[in-house]
Design an enzyme around this catalytic site. Structure first.
Site, PDB file in Angstrom:
ATOM      1  CG  ASP A   1     -20.808  -1.385 -34.057  1.00 24.46           C
ATOM      2  OD1 ASP A   1     -20.147  -2.434 -33.883  1.00 24.46           O
ATOM      3  OD2 ASP A   1     -20.966  -0.539 -33.151  1.00 24.46           O
TER       4      ASP A   1
ATOM      5  CG  HIS B   1     -14.639  -4.895 -26.322  1.00 24.58           C
ATOM      6  ND1 HIS B   1     -14.750  -5.027 -24.966  1.00 24.58           N
ATOM      7  CD2 HIS B   1     -14.155  -3.636 -26.533  1.00 24.58           C
ATOM      8  CE1 HIS B   1     -14.362  -3.904 -24.378  1.00 24.58           C
ATOM      9  NE2 HIS B   1     -13.998  -3.047 -25.305  1.00 24.58           N
TER      10      HIS B   1
END
Ligand code: BDR
Ligand code: CA
Length: 310
Positions: free
Chosen positions: A8, A238
């Site tokens: 995303d 991340h």
């Protein structure tokens, strides 16, 4: 290795893609997009733009889910900017997304090369859950799945207990964790301890390559948001950490094989990832186990990340 990325983008997603395209032994076979950091229209456009920027415009991009299975989506414009990439301008894409959905593309690729494709999932897990609906044998058809998501023994980042990717679609995450993939979970437990700090960011800013320059500008925005979290000029890596663990599992210095579930009902704990870490776990539990990463070699990862952007 042949890699399908579901993402995303998203600033750290952009870094994960940059990391992968720089690996000589990685063939990016497809990119699926999902709502999350922004709407799926924006994340799809960003994936196309990033592949153009990284010199890989031929990789098929498939737009995926525009919303979670059950609940409404929570976008993250504050963290990733109004355009999902820190409000930095990126090149117009030469091509468009393919006609298939992300789930359809993943299933087709997996069926055409059983046991050969590795999946990196760094957004909400909706597309993977939809792919399982299309092909329940998917866990046998793909080689391995590395998921960035969850917060097991640490605080969440969108609610006290829940991490963004899992919190965005807890039902989908639960479906994926139950499916029986060879699954590695790269949760906030390790990503919040793998920080790009001031000196690393300065080193990146001095690198003269298109990838480094754009990443540095994306990170300026991201770090702006994270500075309040860490009390210093730094951000959590991340998604690129998950990408690096996929291509080089030796970056994991400790992991545990445990059943992991997602809390779907809790009034204050919906989206929490619950791993059975007891020394005497329930042996009759038939939930497939995931490899929960508990320690990584962050220093080596940051070195490799910088090299990838050079
Ligand atoms: C995850 O949430 C998203 O905002 C990031 O791109 C990452 O995938 C971290 O919780
Ligand atoms: Ca992401």
């Amino acid at each position: 290795m042949r890699v399908f990325v579901d993402c995303d983008p998203g600033i750290d997603d952009a870094l994960a893609l940059a990391y992968l395209v720089a690996q000589p032994d990685v063939e990016l076979v497809g990119v699926g997009t999902v709502y999350g950091n922004n709407s799926v229209d924006v994340t799809t456009d960003n994936a196309l733009r990033l592949l153009e920027l990284y010199g890989e415009p031929g990789v098929p991009v498939a737009g995926g889910a525009n919303r979670p299975l059950v609940q409404p989506p929570h976008l993250a414009e504050g963290v990733h900017g109004r355009n999902g990439l820190g409000d930095v301008k990126t090149p117009e894409p030469g091509g468009a997304a393919v006609e298939e959905s992300a789930a359809e593309l993943l299933v087709r690729l997996a069926r055409s090369a059983p046991g050969e494709i590795d999946v990196l999932a760094v957004g909400p897990l909706t597309n993977l859950a939809l792919a399982l609906g299309l092909e329940p044998e998917l866990p046998k058809l793909v080689r391995r799945v590395v998921v960035m998501g969850g917060a097991v023994q640490v605080a969440g980042n969108v609610t006290p207990w829940a991490e963004a990717n899992v919190n965005n679609d807890p039902e989908a995450a639960e479906v994926v964790l139950a499916a029986g993939f060879d699954l590695t979970l790269v949760a906030l437990d390790v990503t919040m301890r793998t920080l790009a700090r001031g000196p690393w960011l300065d080193e990146l800013a001095a690198v003269e390559s298109d990838r480094a320059r754009s990443s540095s500008r994306f990170l300026d925005f991201y770090v702006g948001w994270y500075t309040d979290v860490f009390g210093e000029r730094a951000c959590a890596m991340h998604d690129p950490l998950a990408a690096a663990i996929l291509t080089d599992p030796a970056l994991v210095t400790e992991s545990v094989e445990v059943p992991v579930r997602v809390e779907l009902k809790g009034e204050h704990t919906r989206g929490l990832t619950v791993a059975d870490l007891r020394p005497n776990p329930d042996l009759s539990d038939d939930r497939p186990k995931a490899a929960l990463v508990t320690q990584v070699n962050s220093e080596e990862f940051l070195k490799r990340m910088l090299n990838a952007l050079r």
